[in-house]
Design an enzyme around this catalytic site. Structure first.
Site, PDB file in Angstrom:
ATOM      1  N   GLU A  89       0.672  -1.275   0.094  1.00 18.11           N
ATOM      2  CA  GLU A  89      -0.096  -0.141  -0.078  1.00 18.11           C
ATOM      3  C   GLU A  89       0.800   1.212  -0.021  1.00 18.11           C
ATOM      4  O   GLU A  89       2.077   1.438   0.550  1.00 18.11           O
ATOM      5  CB  GLU A  89      -0.976   0.056   1.423  1.00 18.11           C
ATOM      6  CG  GLU A  89      -2.100  -1.085   1.006  1.00 18.11           C
ATOM      7  CD  GLU A  89      -2.550  -1.092   2.536  1.00 18.11           C
ATOM      8  OE1 GLU A  89      -3.224  -0.144   3.039  1.00 18.11           O
ATOM      9  OE2 GLU A  89      -2.768  -2.285   2.975  1.00 18.11           O
ATOM     10  N   CYS A 102       3.431   8.185   1.100  1.00 14.67           N
ATOM     11  CA  CYS A 102       3.815   7.298   2.124  1.00 14.67           C
ATOM     12  C   CYS A 102       3.843   5.895   1.240  1.00 14.67           C
ATOM     13  O   CYS A 102       3.193   5.566   0.563  1.00 14.67           O
ATOM     14  CB  CYS A 102       2.729   7.103   3.191  1.00 14.67           C
ATOM     15  SG  CYS A 102       2.876   5.979   4.359  1.00 14.67           S
ATOM     16  N   CYS A 109       5.038  -7.177   7.500  1.00 12.04           N
ATOM     17  CA  CYS A 109       6.090  -6.741   8.643  1.00 12.04           C
ATOM     18  C   CYS A 109       5.983  -7.687   9.702  1.00 12.04           C
ATOM     19  O   CYS A 109       5.101  -8.503  10.154  1.00 12.04           O
ATOM     20  CB  CYS A 109       5.636  -5.226   9.276  1.00 12.04           C
ATOM     21  SG  CYS A 109       6.794  -4.807  10.166  1.00 12.04           S
ATOM     22  N   CYS A 113       3.682  -5.201  16.232  1.00  8.55           N
ATOM     23  CA  CYS A 113       3.034  -4.257  17.197  1.00  8.55           C
ATOM     24  C   CYS A 113       1.544  -4.383  17.171  1.00  8.55           C
ATOM     25  O   CYS A 113       0.963  -4.765  16.166  1.00  8.55           O
ATOM     26  CB  CYS A 113       3.193  -2.627  16.464  1.00  8.55           C
ATOM     27  SG  CYS A 113       4.922  -2.162  16.475  1.00  8.55           S
ATOM     28  N   CYS A 116      -1.180  -2.368  14.945  1.00  7.92           N
ATOM     29  CA  CYS A 116      -0.816  -2.048  13.500  1.00  7.92           C
ATOM     30  C   CYS A 116      -1.372  -3.392  12.593  1.00  7.92           C
ATOM     31  O   CYS A 116      -1.325  -4.559  12.881  1.00  7.92           O
ATOM     32  CB  CYS A 116       0.474  -2.128  13.320  1.00  7.92           C
ATOM     33  SG  CYS A 116       1.037  -1.749  11.678  1.00  7.92           S
ATOM     34  N   GLY A 157       6.058  -2.311   6.590  1.00  6.28           N
ATOM     35  CA  GLY A 157       7.230  -2.738   6.890  1.00  6.28           C
ATOM     36  C   GLY A 157       8.170  -1.864   7.778  1.00  6.28           C
ATOM     37  O   GLY A 157       7.783  -0.826   8.332  1.00  6.28           O
ATOM     38  N   GLU A 158       9.207  -2.378   8.240  1.00  9.49           N
ATOM     39  CA  GLU A 158      10.158  -1.813   9.335  1.00  9.49           C
ATOM     40  C   GLU A 158      11.453  -1.495   8.456  1.00  9.49           C
ATOM     41  O   GLU A 158      12.172  -2.415   8.154  1.00  9.49           O
ATOM     42  CB  GLU A 158      10.475  -2.554  10.385  1.00  9.49           C
ATOM     43  CG  GLU A 158      11.520  -2.309  11.142  1.00  9.49           C
ATOM     44  CD  GLU A 158      11.375  -0.870  11.792  1.00  9.49           C
ATOM     45  OE1 GLU A 158      10.419  -0.307  12.136  1.00  9.49           O
ATOM     46  OE2 GLU A 158      12.439   0.020  11.486  1.00  9.49           O
ATOM     47  N   SER A 189      10.770   6.190   9.292  1.00 10.07           N
ATOM     48  CA  SER A 189      10.072   5.855  10.569  1.00 10.07           C
ATOM     49  C   SER A 189      10.468   4.556  11.174  1.00 10.07           C
ATOM     50  O   SER A 189      10.510   3.442  10.154  1.00 10.07           O
ATOM     51  CB  SER A 189       8.544   6.091  10.598  1.00 10.07           C
ATOM     52  OG  SER A 189       7.876   5.573  11.720  1.00 10.07           O
ATOM     53  N   CYS A 331      -2.226   2.116   7.798  1.00 15.46           N
ATOM     54  CA  CYS A 331      -1.305   0.813   7.337  1.00 15.46           C
ATOM     55  C   CYS A 331      -1.935  -0.464   7.347  1.00 15.46           C
ATOM     56  O   CYS A 331      -2.192  -0.897   8.077  1.00 15.46           O
ATOM     57  CB  CYS A 331      -0.042   0.727   8.095  1.00 15.46           C
ATOM     58  SG  CYS A 331       0.194   2.211   9.255  1.00 15.46           S
TER      59      CYS A 331
END
Ligand code: SAH
Length: 344
Positions: A89, A102, A109, A113, A116, A157-158, A189, A331
């Site tokens: 996305e 974004c 991911c 969290c 999320c 994603g991280e 981020s 997200c």
């Protein structure tokens, strides 16, 4: 298949010479690729070279699979297709100072969290630099005469878990012969991978670092973010201080207010104590409710009282505007729904 767009100019020069071409062809190819051209449009390259390029690799790794426009604010949510059939996305927001995109850095991911949606099914794979760049090019194509002005790496994603490709993306997207997006207009981020944050501080990239902090103490943070089992807030804020020292840039603290978890005035006081003296800005985010998770956002009055406490203690803070609330802007929401529909 090679992703020509993900290669640095010097790597393209090497590839050209390996193909028996003149090195200056690399510069022509680089500028075509970064303008988002397809091989067929690269008219100053020979047909023979274009055929070889197409045989060995791809020109445009990302395409728009689906798009939704918010009736509230014109925000556009994209579902982008990747060459292997996966999708990620992206969100395009129009502000008075320019368009902000974004982008995603991974399919899914693995950080887990609790609030999320991107992490519900784990991480499928990391994106290549070309696939991150391709999202920007798609948005530029959609924008017509305008161009993406700000980029935030806040999709799924991280970024610090896909370190090398993210750094490569940052160099490529800011390249003067490419899209030339200012690094100062890019935010990265992270949920707080401390060693990578320290390494990132030394890259010499003047981007804004955002930390997804979301809690004033380790006990609360551990309840909502698995990464907090690995690194304490003290260690994480030390990594932020190191980033500030190395880059001279303030760090943004992301804080999503969750009812009954981290949103009380006492939580705000504790947060203010921890951040005192730090060159940072707190971004309060009203939680986007994810129906798979039983966590609730807070009322506007609670947001304002949290803000007042921070204000009173001279901690710079603002409330983030919600955008695209009617198009599953948060997200992972849209991809999640599409996957469910495909399974059904
Ligand atoms: N992995 C990175 C970047 C992607 S998430 C990170 O953790 O920072 C981008 C931001 O959206 C993070 O601050 C994340 O904590 C926040 N976020 C995720 N789910 C959310 C939700 N349901 N409501 C509000 N913010 C959310």
């Amino acid at each position: 298949m090679r992703e020509w767009m993900g290669m640095y100019p010097e790597e393209l020069r090497q590839a050209m010479s390996d193909m028996g071409e003149k090195p200056f062809r690399a510069g022509q190819l680089f500028s075509w690729l970064h303008r988002g051209a397809q091989f067929g449009e690269m008219t100053n390259l020979s047909l023979d070279l274009r055929e070889k390029l197409a045989r060995d690799g791809i020109d445009q790794p990302v395409s728009v699979r689906e798009k939704r426009v918010s009736r509230l604010d014109g925000t556009v949510k994209y579902l982008f297709s990747l060459p292997d059939g996966n999708c990620v996305e992206g969100v395009l927001m129009r502000y008075h100072y320019g368009a902000t995109l974004c982008v995603s850095t991974q399919v899914g991911c693995k950080m887990g969290c609790r609030f999320c949606a991107s992490t519900l099914d784990g991480c499928v794979r990391s994106l290549s630099a070309a696939e991150i760049l391709g999202q920007v090019q798609c948005a530029n194509r959609e924008l017509g005469d305008e161009r993406v002005y700000n980029i935030v790496l806040m999709g799924s994603g991280e970024p610090m878990d896909n370190y090398d490709q993210v750094v490569r993306f940052l160099h490529l997207v800011s390249h003067p012969d490419g899209l030339n997006v200012g690094l100062r207009h890019i935010s990265v981020s992270t949920c707080g991978l401390v060693p990578q944050m320290r390494r990132f501080a030394e890259e010499g990239l003047p981007v804004t670092l955002s930390l997804s902090l979301h809690a004033p103490n380790d006990e609360i943070r551990r309840r909502i973010m698995p990464i907090a089992q690995r690194y304490t807030i003290a260690e994480t804020l030390d990594a932020c201080r190191y980033y500030i020292e190395k880059t001279g840039r303030r760090v943004v603290m992301e804080y999503a207010l969750i009812d009954g978890v981290n949103a009380s005035e006492a939580n705000a006081e504790e947060l203010a104590d921890r951040l005192r003296g730090m060159q940072c800005h707190v971004n309060l985010i009203p939680l986007n409710t994810v129906k798979e998770r039983n966590l609730k956002g807070v009322s506007e009055a609670q947001v304002q009282s949290f803000l007042r406490v921070l204000d009173g203690r001279h901690i710079s803070a603002t409330r983030r505007r919600e955008m695209g609330d009617d198009i599953e802007g948060a997200c992972g929401q849209l991809r999640k729904r599409r996957m469910q529909e495909e399974q059904a």
